[in-house]
Design an enzyme around this catalytic site. Structure first.
Site, PDB file in Angstrom:
ATOM      1  NE  ARG A 317      39.224 -45.186  38.039  1.00  0.00           N
ATOM      2  CZ  ARG A 317      39.550 -45.081  39.324  1.00  0.00           C
ATOM      3  NH1 ARG A 317      38.751 -45.615  40.237  1.00  0.00           N
ATOM      4  NH2 ARG A 317      40.645 -44.476  39.691  1.00  0.00           N
ATOM      5  CE  LYS A 339      29.684 -39.557  17.963  1.00  0.00           C
ATOM      6  NZ  LYS A 339      30.317 -38.910  16.790  1.00  0.00           N
ATOM      7  CD  GLU A 381      21.508 -35.407  13.311  1.00  0.00           C
ATOM      8  OE1 GLU A 381      22.002 -36.258  12.547  1.00  0.00           O
ATOM      9  OE2 GLU A 381      22.199 -34.558  13.907  1.00  0.00           O
ATOM     10  CE  LYS A 423      24.725 -42.266  16.022  1.00  0.00           C
ATOM     11  NZ  LYS A 423      24.567 -40.970  16.687  1.00  0.00           N
ATOM     12  CD  GLU A 433      33.412 -40.032  14.679  1.00  0.00           C
ATOM     13  OE1 GLU A 433      32.774 -39.411  13.816  1.00  0.00           O
ATOM     14  OE2 GLU A 433      33.426 -39.702  15.873  1.00  0.00           O
ATOM     15  NE  ARG A 439      29.826 -43.279  16.073  1.00  0.00           N
ATOM     16  CZ  ARG A 439      29.583 -43.733  17.291  1.00  0.00           C
ATOM     17  NH1 ARG A 439      30.136 -44.870  17.681  1.00  0.00           N
ATOM     18  NH2 ARG A 439      28.772 -43.094  18.108  1.00  0.00           N
ATOM     19  CG  ASN A 443      30.400 -36.578  12.229  1.00  0.00           C
ATOM     20  OD1 ASN A 443      29.812 -36.027  13.147  1.00  0.00           O
ATOM     21  ND2 ASN A 443      31.251 -37.579  12.428  1.00  0.00           N
ATOM     22  CG  HIS A 446      26.819 -33.404  12.135  1.00  0.00           C
ATOM     23  ND1 HIS A 446      25.920 -33.928  11.238  1.00  0.00           N
ATOM     24  CD2 HIS A 446      26.302 -33.645  13.368  1.00  0.00           C
ATOM     25  CE1 HIS A 446      24.905 -34.475  11.904  1.00  0.00           C
ATOM     26  NE2 HIS A 446      25.119 -34.304  13.197  1.00  0.00           N
ATOM     27  CG  HIS A 450      29.221 -29.644  15.119  1.00  0.00           C
ATOM     28  ND1 HIS A 450      29.982 -30.779  15.246  1.00  0.00           N
ATOM     29  CD2 HIS A 450      27.968 -29.992  15.494  1.00  0.00           C
ATOM     30  CE1 HIS A 450      29.231 -31.770  15.693  1.00  0.00           C
ATOM     31  NE2 HIS A 450      27.997 -31.311  15.839  1.00  0.00           N
ATOM     32  CG  HIS A 463      22.647 -30.599  16.516  1.00  0.00           C
ATOM     33  ND1 HIS A 463      23.966 -30.342  16.231  1.00  0.00           N
ATOM     34  CD2 HIS A 463      22.414 -31.877  16.096  1.00  0.00           C
ATOM     35  CE1 HIS A 463      24.525 -31.408  15.678  1.00  0.00           C
ATOM     36  NE2 HIS A 463      23.609 -32.348  15.577  1.00  0.00           N
TER      37      HIS A 463
END
Length: 563
Positions: A317, A339, A381, A423, A433, A439, A443, A446, A450, A463
């Site tokens: 955990r 993330k 980025e 960021k 998000e 936030r 993206n 993206h 993606h 990427h």
């Protein structure tokens, strides 16, 4: 003996004949933007004749005197990589010069490797015998002579600052190993007497953490981990390619600081963000009975950061997580914000969590050892941050594009630190998000990016390359529906191109791209929501974009017309 400088501006390669010193020196110099010199070539230039002729006409003693002068001349230069002759250390004065003026790397190869390479080089030169080009090997049994020389010289070869076994390394890999050793030890020079260090505090619902950006930061890794009061055992999850370069010097530094590092190597590439690799890491941690207070360290690019981060978040955990990003994309984006995820066949990053690290330590010098394509993709980025969030930053990138592409220490450190700060500021205000939160603007580019990665198979496009095309697409889409100023499209395209990034999706199925965009995490009710620029440094989330406009812009950026 003179003290060795704190920052290295001269690298000297020693080792037996056939170790590959001359070729390696050229490759190292290319990585660093330095000058490459060869002592034998300097001797021949000064004498106006070949080394073999000097041996024949003047004898070895005269050659050694000329060699000493050539070495002294080479060491008068700054930011230079010097390939030396196999017998350079026969003179104690030469050994002292090298020790006191630079970083000495011994390239160790077996006598059999040396002989094979020497024979091949002589044949390539059209020489009648090995001795014709290697005068120290003249005699009835040159191979036995080679072994005897290597044995006699081994004690001073072993006295180098670093030894690299080079039998199975090509020149490019060898060069990256040498540079990585200097990066890990914090020995590469900067353009300033005071190296720039940025401490960005990243706030979140917990205690927050520091994101440190500094040229030479890796040298202080042990001290920073000690300050966090972590247990001595560390579980390092490393990209296999990065581990091959950095593992020996980094682990030595961690051991010196009192840590006990264990390393799990992950195959390079997006395909490693998989359930199989996640299970393998969980098994590895369980076999070693990792405890809840013991840290997982991610060493590599965004793939390893995501994978190791998700493993840390889910084992017991939650184990403490340390991010050591070595790719530009990871340094400015993936390592910041908490993330972590793995991919699913239906889409990228579909299985993941929000999980914050305890520390992010970024050393821009590590980018020197990255393959050019992997370094280049990260600028997407960086440019994204300027277009979507900070106009002044975008203008700085335009002014300093050439220095950034060349990875000048001051400019690159400042740019990376600014991206981290941008960021971090967004994340602090919108950690998870939330719907309508800022936030989502991170993206930008993206949604289509993606989709490109998913449609073409993870890894075919990097990427950052896919995001660059996604940005080119989104700006055009915004201009078509009246959201984005037309001049922004041209400025963004120009900067992407200057940084070596693509702006077209030539040949990719437009139909497949449209379908893949529906898996974007911003989609609601089966409708894609696009992040579109409204001005330089500002963007918004737009839901009601006409599908015919999306289709038209897909074709405009080169997607295959199969709709």
């Amino acid at each position: 003996m003179a003290a060795k400088p704190e920052r290295v501006e001269r690298i000297l390669l020693i080792g037996p004949t056939g170790a590959g010193k001359t070729t390696a020196a050229r490759h190292i110099a290319e990585l660093l933007g330095w000058q490459a010199l060869d002592t034998d070539a300097l001797v021949e230039r000064a004498a106006g004749t070949s080394v073999a002729a000097i041996f024949a006409d003047e004898g070895e003693a005269a050659f050694r005197q000329r060699e000493h002068a050539a070495l002294a001349s080479a060491l008068a230069e700054r930011r230079v990589v010097v390939a030396t002759g196999g017998g350079i250390g026969e003179r104690g004065a030469n050994r002292e010069l090298m020790r006191s003026h630079g970083w000495v790397v011994s390239l160790a190869v077996a006598p059999e490797t040396s002989w094979r390479r020497v024979v091949a080089a002589a044949a390539a030169d059209g020489a009648a015998s090995v001795g014709a080009v290697r005068p120290m090997l003249v005699g009835d049994d040159p191979q036995d002579r080679l072994r005897a020389l290597a044995l006699r010289r081994q004690p001073w070869y072993a006295d180098a600052d670093e030894t690299i076994v080079a039998d199975d390394l090509d020149a490019d890999t060898l060069a990256r190993r040498v540079v990585a050793g200097l990066v890990a030890r914090g020995l590469l020079p900067t353009d300033s007497a005071e190296p720039q260090t940025a401490h960005v505090s990243v706030g979140h619902a917990g205690a927050g953490y520091d994101a440190v950006v500094a040229w030479g930061a890796l040298a202080g890794l042990g001290a920073r981990l000690t300050a966090l009061r972590l247990p001595s055992r560390l579980f390092v999850v490393a990209d296999a390619n990065v581990a091959a370069l950095y593992e020996p010097p980094l682990l030595a530094g961690l051991l010196d600081a009192g840590f006990q590092p264990h390393v799990f190597r992950v195959p390079a590439g997006e395909a490693s963000k998989s359930r199989e690799q996640l299970n393998a890491i969980h098994d590895w941690l369980a076999e070693r009975r990792a405890e809840r207070s013991e840290a997982v360290m991610a060493l590599g690019g965004g793939v390893v950061g995501d994978l190791a981060g998700f493993a840390a978040a889910t084992y017991l955990r939650g184990l403490p997580l340390i991010q050591i990003p070595t790719s530009l994309l990871a340094q400015v984006d993936a390592s910041i914000g908490g993330k972590v995820a793995i991919d699913h066949p239906r889409g990228k990053n579909l299985i993941g969590a929000f999980y914050q690290p305890r520390l992010v330590l970024t050393d821009p010098a590590a980018l020197l050892t990255m393959p050019p394509r992997q370094r280049t993709e990260g600028w997407a980025e960086v440019i994204k941050h300027g277009v979507a969030l900070d106009a002044a930053y975008f203008e700085t990138l335009e002014r300093e594009a050439d220095a950034l592409a060349a990875l000048h220490p001051m400019e690159s450190t400042a740019a990376i630190a600014r991206s981290v700060a941008i960021k971090a500021g967004v994340v602090a205000g919108d950690e998870r998000e939330q719907e309508g939160g800022q936030r989502a603007l991170l993206n930008y580019g993206h949604t289509l990016g993606h989709a490109i990665e998913t449609v073409t198979g993870y890894g075919a496009w990097l990427h950052g390359e896919a995001v660059a095309v996604g940005m080119a697409f989104a700006a055009r889409l915004g201009a078509r529906i009246g959201v984005t100023p037309g001049d922004l499209v041209a400025r963004q395209d120009a900067l992407l191109t200057r940084m070596g990034l693509p702006t077209r999706a030539d040949g990719i199925s437009a139909r497949d791209l449209l379908r893949a965009t529906l898996w974007d995490k911003k989609a609601r009710g089966g409708q894609v929501r696009w992040v579109l620029p409204t001005a330089l440094g500002a963007a918004t989330l737009v839901a009601d974009v006409p599908e015919d406009a999306v289709r038209a812009i897909l074709l405009e950026v080169g997607a295959a017309d199969d709709l």
